[in-house]
Scaffold this motif. Structure first.
Motif, PDB file in Angstrom:
ATOM      1  N   ASP A   1       0.811  -1.215   0.000  1.00 66.35           N
ATOM      2  CA  ASP A   1       0.000   0.000   0.000  1.00 66.35           C
ATOM      3  C   ASP A   1       0.848   1.271   0.000  1.00 66.35           C
ATOM      4  O   ASP A   1       0.435   2.303  -0.515  1.00 66.35           O
ATOM      5  CB  ASP A   1      -0.941   0.014   1.210  1.00 66.35           C
TER       6      ASP A   1
ATOM      7  N   THR B   1      -0.730  -4.779   2.688  1.00 69.63           N
ATOM      8  CA  THR B   1      -0.835  -5.139   1.273  1.00 69.63           C
ATOM      9  C   THR B   1      -2.307  -5.225   0.888  1.00 69.63           C
ATOM     10  O   THR B   1      -3.183  -5.384   1.738  1.00 69.63           O
ATOM     11  CB  THR B   1      -0.160  -6.493   0.987  1.00 69.63           C
ATOM     12  N   THR B   2      -2.542  -5.132  -0.414  1.00 70.86           N
ATOM     13  CA  THR B   2      -3.887  -5.199  -0.962  1.00 70.86           C
ATOM     14  C   THR B   2      -3.880  -6.119  -2.168  1.00 70.86           C
ATOM     15  O   THR B   2      -2.932  -6.075  -2.979  1.00 70.86           O
ATOM     16  CB  THR B   2      -4.377  -3.799  -1.388  1.00 70.86           C
TER      17      THR B   2
END
Length: 305
Positions: A276, A299-300
């Motif tokens: 991110d 995180t994505t």
């Protein structure tokens, strides 16, 4: 003084493929267009059947499977592949019921029993693996994943086909044959797969503490993940250092199995994620792709790239 910041992601790289929006099923792959044809007769021929009569039954069964089997070769979407697999499983179960109602001579009984067993195995595998196969098709492509399904179908039926051939009986002529699987080329740990643009003085050390291979993409500001400044391949538990990074960047990473060197992608068991945060230019960073207490990098999940 060089600045180092220990980073680790907060989740494992074990999720399904990225959340790509569902595509509309391609024409010709819907259940209504791939309806299971009925056997030539719902009443079994009086038995016990000799070789000639049994071959006639096998030919009829081949005709029943022809359409659903052909549909596997024509899919264009992940959803279409899953539906084609389910339709073929129904067809296999239909002919399995037909076979179970037949009586054959003692000379044919062993091959007849084995054929019923292997058709059941193939139908069960198609049904149980449809969802995972749909996920693999989203990252590796429907055509490639369909060929894997076709090869597995032949593998499941192979023992029965061989035994029938020994009796000079033929079956499975309508089944698609995609040929042998292509040879997999797995990059070495630390291989730089892409490098483009101007050089800088940024540096990134990456440790892959997971059980899967990973492709890390260093993407300059405003660029899509498919156009990285640098892409580096890390094998499971491997590490590497990337030098000469220019400007601020984002980190994307994808993991999986069956690496496709031509398209720089994994063909199965894939995940797609990004950090991110943005990584500052002309700095040295260290990233550990392993969940760890106190990890400070979120995180994505992202769409497949």
């Amino acid at each position: 003084m060089k600045r180092w910041l220990a980073l680790c992601i907060g989740v494992c790289l074990v999720a399904g493929c990225g959340g790509k929006p569902e595509a509309a099923p391609s024409p010709g792959t819907s259940a209504s267009n791939s309806a299971v044809p009925a056997p030539a007769s719902s009443v079994p021929t009086a038995g016990p059947l000799d070789a000639a009569a049994y071959q006639a039954e096998l030919t009829r069964i081949d005709q029943v499977l022809a359409g659903p089997a052909r549909a596997l070769t024509r899919v264009r979407t992940a959803e279409g592949l899953s539906e084609a697999m389910s339709t073929l499983a129904v067809s296999l179960n239909t002919v399995g019921i037909r076979l179970a109602a037949l009586t054959v001579t003692s000379r044919l009984s062993g091959a007849h029993a084995l054929l019923q067993e292997r058709i059941g195995v193939a139908a069960t595998r198609l049904t149980s693996s449809a969802q995972k196969t749909e996920e693999d098709a989203r990252c590796g492509g429907a055509a490639h994943t369909s060929q894997k399904v076709q090869r597995q179908l032949r593998t499941d039926l192979d023992a029965a086909l061989v035994q029938l051939q020994r009796l000079r009986l033929t079956f499975g002529k309508t089944l698609p044959d995609p040929g042998p699987a292509p040879e997999q080329t797995r990059p070495d740990n630390g291989d730089v797969l892409v490098r483009r643009g101007a050089n800088g003085i940024g540096r990134l050390k990456i440790t892959n503490g997971t059980s899967k291979d990973v492709a890390i993409s260093i993407v300059g500001g405003g660029q899509p993940p498919g156009s990285p400044q640098v892409m580096v391949y890390l094998r499971a538990t491997g590490s590497a250092t990337v030098n000469r990074i220019s400007g601020a960047y984002r980190l994307y990473f994808k993991s999986g199995t069956d690496w496709d060197a031509d398209h720089r992608r994994f063909l199965a068991d894939c995940t797609f994620k990004k950090f991110d945060q943005t990584f500052g230019k002309n700095q040295a960073w260290q990233v550990n792709l392993q969940p760890r207490p106190g990890g400070n990098a979120d995180t994505t999940e992202v769409e497949a790239y």
